[in-house]
Design a protein around this motif. Sequence first.
Motif, short mmCIF file in Angstrom:
data_model
loop_
_atom_site.label_atom_id
_atom_site.label_comp_id
_atom_site.label_asym_id
_atom_site.label_seq_id
_atom_site.Cartn_x
_atom_site.Cartn_y
_atom_site.Cartn_z
N SER A 112 6.35 56.76 20.15
CA SER A 112 5.40 57.59 20.92
C SER A 112 5.34 57.14 22.37
O SER A 112 4.93 57.90 23.24
CB SER A 112 4.02 57.55 20.27
OG SER A 112 3.58 56.20 20.20
N ASP A 113 5.76 55.89 22.65
CA ASP A 113 5.78 55.42 24.03
C ASP A 113 7.20 55.48 24.62
O ASP A 113 7.51 54.80 25.59
CB ASP A 113 5.16 54.02 24.17
CG ASP A 113 5.67 53.02 23.14
OD1 ASP A 113 6.44 53.43 22.23
OD2 ASP A 113 5.32 51.84 23.24
N GLY A 114 8.06 56.29 24.00
CA GLY A 114 9.27 56.71 24.70
C GLY A 114 10.53 55.87 24.52
O GLY A 114 11.45 55.96 25.33
N TYR A 115 10.61 55.06 23.45
CA TYR A 115 11.83 54.28 23.23
C TYR A 115 12.67 54.91 22.12
O TYR A 115 12.15 55.44 21.14
CB TYR A 115 11.49 52.82 22.87
CG TYR A 115 10.84 52.10 24.02
CD1 TYR A 115 11.61 51.65 25.10
CD2 TYR A 115 9.46 51.91 24.05
CE1 TYR A 115 11.01 51.02 26.17
CE2 TYR A 115 8.85 51.28 25.12
CZ TYR A 115 9.63 50.83 26.18
OH TYR A 115 9.04 50.23 27.26
N LEU A 116 13.98 54.80 22.28
CA LEU A 116 14.90 55.29 21.26
C LEU A 116 14.83 54.38 20.04
O LEU A 116 14.80 53.14 20.18
CB LEU A 116 16.33 55.30 21.81
CG LEU A 116 16.57 56.29 22.95
CD1 LEU A 116 17.84 55.92 23.72
CD2 LEU A 116 16.67 57.70 22.40
N LEU A 117 14.84 54.97 18.83
CA LEU A 117 14.70 54.18 17.62
C LEU A 117 15.97 54.26 16.75
O LEU A 117 16.86 53.46 16.88
CB LEU A 117 13.46 54.63 16.84
CG LEU A 117 12.12 54.48 17.59
CD1 LEU A 117 10.99 55.12 16.82
CD2 LEU A 117 11.83 53.01 17.88
N GLU A 118 16.02 55.26 15.88
CA GLU A 118 17.12 55.40 14.92
C GLU A 118 17.13 56.85 14.46
O GLU A 118 16.21 57.61 14.77
CB GLU A 118 16.90 54.46 13.72
CG GLU A 118 15.63 54.81 12.94
CD GLU A 118 15.29 53.86 11.80
OE1 GLU A 118 16.14 53.08 11.38
OE2 GLU A 118 14.14 53.95 11.32
N GLY A 119 18.14 57.21 13.68
CA GLY A 119 18.13 58.51 13.02
C GLY A 119 17.31 58.42 11.74
O GLY A 119 16.92 57.33 11.33
N PRO A 120 17.06 59.56 11.08
CA PRO A 120 16.31 59.52 9.81
C PRO A 120 17.10 58.86 8.69
O PRO A 120 16.52 58.45 7.69
CB PRO A 120 16.06 61.00 9.50
CG PRO A 120 17.06 61.76 10.31
CD PRO A 120 17.36 60.93 11.52
N SER A 121 18.41 58.72 8.85
CA SER A 121 19.18 57.99 7.84
C SER A 121 20.38 57.29 8.49
O SER A 121 21.42 57.15 7.86
CB SER A 121 19.65 58.93 6.72
OG SER A 121 20.51 59.91 7.26
#
Length: 309
Positions: A205-214
Amino acid sequence: MGFPRIRGDTVTDAPSTPTLVMIDKVTLAATLPEGAAPFRAVDPASNTINATDLGITRGDGIFEGLGVVDGHIQAFDAHLARLARSARMLDLPDLDLDVIAAAVRHSVELHAPAPFLLSKLVVTRGIEGSGIPTAWVHTTGGFDFDAERANGISVVLLDRGYRHDVAQTSPWLLQGAKTLSYAVNKSVLREAARRGADDVIFLSSDGYLLEGPSASLIVRFGNRVVTPRVDLGILEGTTQVAAFDYFAAEGYETSYELLTPADLAGADGLWLASSGRQIAPISRLDGQEVAIDRDLTDRMAARLLGRTA
Ligand code: PLP
């Protein structure tokens, strides 16, 4: 013999026969009747799971998806370690990893030989009120990711709704555990489809890239290859780690960092990596074309699939 062709969750032609192994001794503390086997193969079409199992009624449990290349289970120890980590995060009893590993191997051995299989290992909190986890391994073949590996996938960025530090501030939200609660991970794919895309990269929510759903995200900037830090409430991907081994062996620098969408403007390549699809280049991000490097993707896929010397 033919194997079923699967894209995503869809079987698209002739069958291979899946195998199913139920694990009766799931935890270190469990005792079995004298002479009872710790796991047993059952008919995969049988009604083996109880209707009140908390894995089904609440999505309360954990899983691993293991790629099997020519009978070799990829990153087996890393998958078992992640399963144990997920179990601890969910306060499940200590798992008997030796029995679980033997059950996975058995499930693979029972399947007809195939270039690529996927074994899904599931551990639930068990039948409601029993306090005894239920576990099984289901192995199936026939996946075909050639087209997406060659042509790339179209991805959209979607807000996951948690800050990047959610794993530290709110561990009860279980971000970073591989839980069975994947309804959201599937719902975002439908949202991606509504936007004309194949897949998703979550943003905090604060704008960082995370991962895909899988899948894990891998980004190349010239000679540097980066993935989001694993303390962001995301999974440490076994495929991403194997891809980093490949990149390191090829002389690239690898690192785990905080990345934002703005950083991607300077990227030379983007991939999603997972045990099922292995490696898929991203060819479109939020509608913008992204260049894909077929040669590099092919070489990496060949290495991940163990088809190079
Ligand atoms: N992130 C999430 C949310 C996943 O579900 C997965 C795998 O299914 C991954 C990353 C990639 O993990 P691995 O490469 O170990 O399959």
